[in-house]
Design a protein around this motif. Sequence first.
Motif, PDB file in Angstrom:
ATOM      1  N   ARG A 156      83.053  -9.984  -8.995  1.00 20.32           N
ATOM      2  CA  ARG A 156      82.455  -9.491  -7.304  1.00 20.32           C
ATOM      3  C   ARG A 156      81.356  -8.568  -8.076  1.00 20.32           C
ATOM      4  NH1 ARG A 156      83.205 -12.983  -3.562  1.00 20.32           N
ATOM      5  NH2 ARG A 156      85.691 -14.398  -3.335  1.00 20.32           N
ATOM      6  N   GLU A 157      80.351  -8.820  -7.037  1.00 19.11           N
ATOM      7  CA  GLU A 157      79.596  -9.462  -6.630  1.00 19.11           C
ATOM      8  C   GLU A 157      79.145 -10.771  -7.472  1.00 19.11           C
ATOM      9  OE1 GLU A 157      79.055  -9.358  -2.865  1.00 19.11           O
ATOM     10  OE2 GLU A 157      80.523  -7.398  -3.004  1.00 19.11           O
ATOM     11  N   ALA A 227      88.771 -13.738  -7.681  1.00 20.65           N
ATOM     12  CA  ALA A 227      88.632 -12.757  -6.811  1.00 20.65           C
ATOM     13  C   ALA A 227      88.550 -13.393  -5.539  1.00 20.65           C
ATOM     14  CB  ALA A 227      87.799 -11.738  -7.699  1.00 20.65           C
ATOM     15  N   PHE A 228      89.896 -14.149  -5.635  1.00 20.66           N
ATOM     16  CA  PHE A 228      89.528 -14.431  -4.111  1.00 20.66           C
ATOM     17  C   PHE A 228      91.082 -14.322  -3.450  1.00 20.66           C
ATOM     18  CE2 PHE A 228      86.462 -17.131  -6.064  1.00 20.66           C
ATOM     19  CZ  PHE A 228      85.827 -17.739  -4.600  1.00 20.66           C
ATOM     20  N   PRO A 229      91.002 -14.401  -2.248  1.00 22.20           N
ATOM     21  CA  PRO A 229      92.568 -13.857  -1.345  1.00 22.20           C
ATOM     22  C   PRO A 229      93.826 -14.354  -1.688  1.00 22.20           C
ATOM     23  CG  PRO A 229      90.261 -13.519  -0.012  1.00 22.20           C
ATOM     24  CD  PRO A 229      89.824 -14.528  -1.249  1.00 22.20           C
ATOM     25  N   ARG A 230      94.780 -13.637  -2.054  1.00 18.53           N
ATOM     26  CA  ARG A 230      96.048 -14.478  -2.441  1.00 18.53           C
ATOM     27  C   ARG A 230      95.550 -15.323  -3.895  1.00 18.53           C
ATOM     28  NH1 ARG A 230      97.086 -18.654   1.981  1.00 18.53           N
ATOM     29  NH2 ARG A 230      98.374 -18.950   1.084  1.00 18.53           N
ATOM     30  N   SER A 344      85.570 -10.444   0.534  1.00 15.49           N
ATOM     31  CA  SER A 344      84.488 -11.506   0.017  1.00 15.49           C
ATOM     32  C   SER A 344      84.538 -12.183   1.267  1.00 15.49           C
ATOM     33  CB  SER A 344      85.823 -12.288  -1.059  1.00 15.49           C
ATOM     34  OG  SER A 344      85.721 -12.556  -0.221  1.00 15.49           O
ATOM     35  N   PRO A 345      83.623 -13.418   1.432  1.00 14.48           N
ATOM     36  CA  PRO A 345      83.582 -14.102   2.613  1.00 14.48           C
ATOM     37  C   PRO A 345      84.500 -14.675   2.737  1.00 14.48           C
ATOM     38  CG  PRO A 345      81.519 -14.373   0.992  1.00 14.48           C
ATOM     39  CD  PRO A 345      81.932 -13.695   0.206  1.00 14.48           C
ATOM     40  N   LYS A 347      87.843 -13.822   2.403  1.00 14.35           N
ATOM     41  CA  LYS A 347      88.367 -12.640   2.738  1.00 14.35           C
ATOM     42  C   LYS A 347      88.016 -12.505   4.210  1.00 14.35           C
ATOM     43  CE  LYS A 347      89.989  -7.864   2.744  1.00 14.35           C
ATOM     44  NZ  LYS A 347      90.008  -6.280   1.855  1.00 14.35           N
ATOM     45  N   ASP A 348      87.642 -12.447   4.903  1.00 14.67           N
ATOM     46  CA  ASP A 348      86.875 -12.494   5.862  1.00 14.67           C
ATOM     47  C   ASP A 348      86.970 -13.439   6.953  1.00 14.67           C
ATOM     48  OD1 ASP A 348      85.309 -10.327   5.347  1.00 14.67           O
ATOM     49  OD2 ASP A 348      83.441 -11.097   5.703  1.00 14.67           O
ATOM     50  N   VAL A 349      87.141 -14.998   6.435  1.00 11.45           N
ATOM     51  CA  VAL A 349      87.676 -16.183   6.709  1.00 11.45           C
ATOM     52  C   VAL A 349      89.327 -15.629   7.556  1.00 11.45           C
ATOM     53  CG1 VAL A 349      88.454 -18.873   7.145  1.00 11.45           C
ATOM     54  CG2 VAL A 349      86.104 -18.107   6.270  1.00 11.45           C
ATOM     55  N   LEU A 350      90.003 -15.236   6.311  1.00 12.04           N
ATOM     56  CA  LEU A 350      91.752 -14.367   6.603  1.00 12.04           C
ATOM     57  C   LEU A 350      91.434 -13.838   7.506  1.00 12.04           C
ATOM     58  CD1 LEU A 350      93.172 -15.348   3.294  1.00 12.04           C
ATOM     59  CD2 LEU A 350      91.927 -17.213   4.315  1.00 12.04           C
TER      60      LEU A 350
END
Length: 434
Positions: A156-157, A227-230, A344-345, A347-350
């Motif tokens: 990222r980005e 590079a995404f959550p979890r 990240s977007p 991460k924002d959702v979680l």
Amino acid sequence: MHPFRPNILYLHSHDTGRYVQPYGYAVPTLNIQRLAEQGVLFRKAFCAAPTCSPSRASLLTGQYAHCSGMLGLAHRGFSLNDYTQHLLHTLRKEGYHSALIGEEHLSKDRNAIGYDYVSKIEGFNSNVVAPAAIDMLTKGLTQPFFLSVGFFETHREFMKPGTPGDVKYSRPPAPLPDTPETRRDMAAFKASAAALDRGMGEVLDALDDSGLAENTLVICTTDHGVAFPRMKGYLTDHGIGVMLILCGPGGFTGGRVLDALISHIDIFPTLCDLLEIDSPRWLQGTSMMPLMRGEVEQIHDAIFAEVTYHAAYEPMRAVRTQRWKYIRRFDHHLGPVLPNCDDSPSKDVLMAHGWKERSRPLEQLYDLIFDPNEACNLANDLSVAVVLEEMRTLLDDWMYKTNDPLLRGPVPAPPGAELNDPDQMSASYPTRFV
């Protein structure tokens, strides 16, 4: 008789996991696919640490991060105990010329690693790195060579999504919910993956055009999961699973796909075996050459992985067999260590749905046959209590065998290291120096 000394081209990316076309994902990477069809793809390849510098250190020194000294990020003050343990120094003794183009993430000063040549380029994106590598290959590079070509992508980005269709029709990675935000995020990843694939393809074309391909072993891999959550920074397969394709001399041809468990730490001893040279005493991996010669079907009953520091302290260790995964935490931070998850977007959702308040178990046990996404923790299931104890023993034995510093309690960061607090929300928050 001259010794066998093929050139070695080490192509590596940031944060790509296995999210490329030859692993079956809807991420078009035609050049990486072409390389897989010409070489050997390892379906169950894993990094030894799902964080940037520790992973790269494990591959390039052939030892676990807690043994090499690289327990955290190089740009935040962590380093190898001994830079002469880097692969290039062993190859140099065998007459290899070494060159670094782009990123390697093992030292604040890239010149400190010991390469004969370090490119002076601004930025490590593919549109900068690939032309520099092509220029070196076409103008002539002293042979045999070890050429490390490191791309910033797919860190990222991410780039902007390529088309509106990608935003509409992309599927987020398995640990994430399917929402407009995560779909757009995945579409942006795919755009970065396309840039990576173009860059790698251009370098591979230059290798062909220069007449070097026939005598060059290409090693194509990444440091850890996407590079995404979890995923990145996690010890599930989402974090430690990596693409690994070898193509060239030594039997790495024919479009084969192998399912044996492989760790990044196996690459260094494999090269020693291929070149018929003595392996340095510190190597902890196993040569893949018996596998390539068809002498064995597996070289590991289990592989191991670890996290100590990323942006913040988060000590964890894991062992994986063909059937089972066991993960153990060594801290007492109840919730997720959010600075270790890239902003990240997704991460924002979680975060909007209460991720910060969710607790983490001290132990995790997963049946990878019935639960390949590692979503159902069986650590408290009495029906697999014997398996749990066996996996605990495997991990304990490995930690003792490798003299893991966690056996002696919390692991201190080196003086001058830059750290986030585990309670913070992001790595962008104010840091402290040790």
